[in-house]
Design a protein around this motif. Sequence first.
Motif, PDB file in Angstrom:
ATOM      1  N   ILE A  27       0.972  -1.215  -0.063  1.00 32.95           N
ATOM      2  CA  ILE A  27       0.109   0.152  -0.073  1.00 32.95           C
ATOM      3  C   ILE A  27       0.772   1.406  -0.051  1.00 32.95           C
ATOM      4  O   ILE A  27       0.494   2.104  -0.754  1.00 32.95           O
ATOM      5  CB  ILE A  27      -0.933   0.114   1.085  1.00 32.95           C
ATOM      6  N   GLU A  61      -5.210   3.174  -6.307  1.00 31.30           N
ATOM      7  CA  GLU A  61      -6.144   3.376  -5.200  1.00 31.30           C
ATOM      8  C   GLU A  61      -6.888   1.833  -4.805  1.00 31.30           C
ATOM      9  O   GLU A  61      -7.426   1.261  -5.636  1.00 31.30           O
ATOM     10  CB  GLU A  61      -7.194   4.048  -5.575  1.00 31.30           C
ATOM     11  N   ASP A 114      -8.752  -0.695  -3.291  1.00 33.44           N
ATOM     12  CA  ASP A 114     -10.268  -0.761  -2.728  1.00 33.44           C
ATOM     13  C   ASP A 114     -10.209  -1.690  -1.474  1.00 33.44           C
ATOM     14  O   ASP A 114     -11.198  -1.509  -0.659  1.00 33.44           O
ATOM     15  CB  ASP A 114     -11.354  -0.865  -3.623  1.00 33.44           C
ATOM     16  N   LYS A 126      -7.797   0.692   5.045  1.00 30.18           N
ATOM     17  CA  LYS A 126      -8.442  -0.189   3.997  1.00 30.18           C
ATOM     18  C   LYS A 126      -9.227  -1.230   4.460  1.00 30.18           C
ATOM     19  O   LYS A 126      -9.157  -1.868   5.358  1.00 30.18           O
ATOM     20  CB  LYS A 126      -7.387  -0.808   3.183  1.00 30.18           C
ATOM     21  N   SER A 141     -10.746  -4.798   4.591  1.00 30.70           N
ATOM     22  CA  SER A 141     -10.000  -6.032   4.267  1.00 30.70           C
ATOM     23  C   SER A 141     -10.692  -7.144   4.839  1.00 30.70           C
ATOM     24  O   SER A 141     -11.692  -7.289   5.719  1.00 30.70           O
ATOM     25  CB  SER A 141      -8.494  -6.013   5.008  1.00 30.70           C
TER      26      SER A 141
END
Lengths: 254, 254
Positions: free
Chosen positions: B81, B89, B91, B124, B126
């Motif tokens: 990341i 980006e 997601d 994020k 996850s």
Amino acid sequence: MNILVTNDDGIYSKGIYELCNAIKDIARVYVVAPDSEKSAVGHAITMHNPLKIKKINFHGIDSIDAYAVSGTPADCVKLGIEALLRDIEIDLVLSGINNGSNLGSDVIYSGTVSAALEAYMLDKSSIAISYDANGDSSHEYKIAANYMADFIKGNYMENDDLQSSVLNINFPNMHGRDPLGYRSTRLGIRRYENSFEERKDPRGNIYYWMGGSIKKMHQEPDSDISAIEEGYISITPLQFDLTNYDKLKGMSKL
Amino acid sequence: MNILVTNDDGIYSKGIYELCNAIKDIARVYVVAPDSEKSAVGHAITMHNPLKIKKINFHGIDSIDAYAVSGTPADCVKLGIEALLRDIEIDLVLSGINNGSNLGSDVIYSGTVSAALEAYMLDKSSIAISYDANGDSSHEYKIAANYMADFIKGNYMENDDLQSSVLNINFPNMHGRDPLGYRSTRLGIRRYENSFEERKDPRGNIYYWMGGSIKKMHQEPDSDISAIEEGYISITPLQFDLTNYDKLKGMSKL
């Protein structure tokens, strides 16, 4: 009182020596600690390799039995309680004194804190102890170690709530002065910026060093990070249930 | 939709291949995963060594960019990341499919779950995905992978609560049958007995193997362990605040 002591800086580091030296008069001390530095190992355990152990002489202190283990801090606690010291009723597990603080969301990376959590998972009271060091000074460890000996004799033994916990204690960087006292806290939030430095090896392959600096963030006044910044000793009670109960309520209709 | 995939069994394992293969038609897939097996590493991160990376061909699937990293699952997420994919980006981060379940209090040892938690700490969404395997069968991974592709297209995209979470998903051992459905759960309690086996090396030195068997314990019906035992897919929302707020209330007078 029987106290098991471990750490993540390794059995030969200054912090664990000062801690053991300060508590050896209030308890029978057993040391089971990694044979080398194991920082940032989180809650790693060693399942795919054997754990080698070596009984060592701990700075000439005859009353302390000490074992160096080829594993992580969590390994040391598990091996100590379930194997090496299985015939001894351990009353308390201490992990530290760590060289550097273990604060906020960073505790999830911490070998020091994971050792204390492992003890708690094995139904033992435990305390992780870290010192917001700017270096590695015996003098400052000694101050923190004496505070801990007094804390265990005093507040801790008189308070059932503390005794049935896993506590994360951080000492502020004192620069020779005394801390302003204890403050009970919750974990704050730590984030980092510029975390990776990209380099090229002599053959042109790219590699990365993890680094980065702490992002300046607003901290709630009751957080551990605020307490340390203001010169207090921070005490945060921890637990190991990672379930997000708030989210769970909203998920019932899956 | 851009999905970053990692795991702890290593980039060449079956579980991550079947997962990527199943989701490559619903998203652009990036793989950043350990170059070898990293089980039970918990939330370890690599601070004292450089992280080496190698771009690899992922089973001939041209649409997937894949990087093998000389680090832990949490390293892979952070490096992916914040460095390797910093211009993309991401997601959603997926971690798995793990060979073996990650249930109850054991999740704290899990590299698979720690990777998902690390992503969540970096803001994020996850999901950690594990399969209660009795072996390492491509066929069973494929069933689980297809369920996950459907889950991400369906329930997940329609539910903001799920999307803003870190989820721990475990598939039951299906023995070729279909799971009975999804169940939202909380983490149960796992304990072990006879954890260490003592042996002597050829030179007479004692060493220990960690092993042990799961202790039979009462499980609440809403726990992840119960769900798996009854043949359901377990979904537990997680969080990373280890503060014990109940204890903290009782500590105010320190």
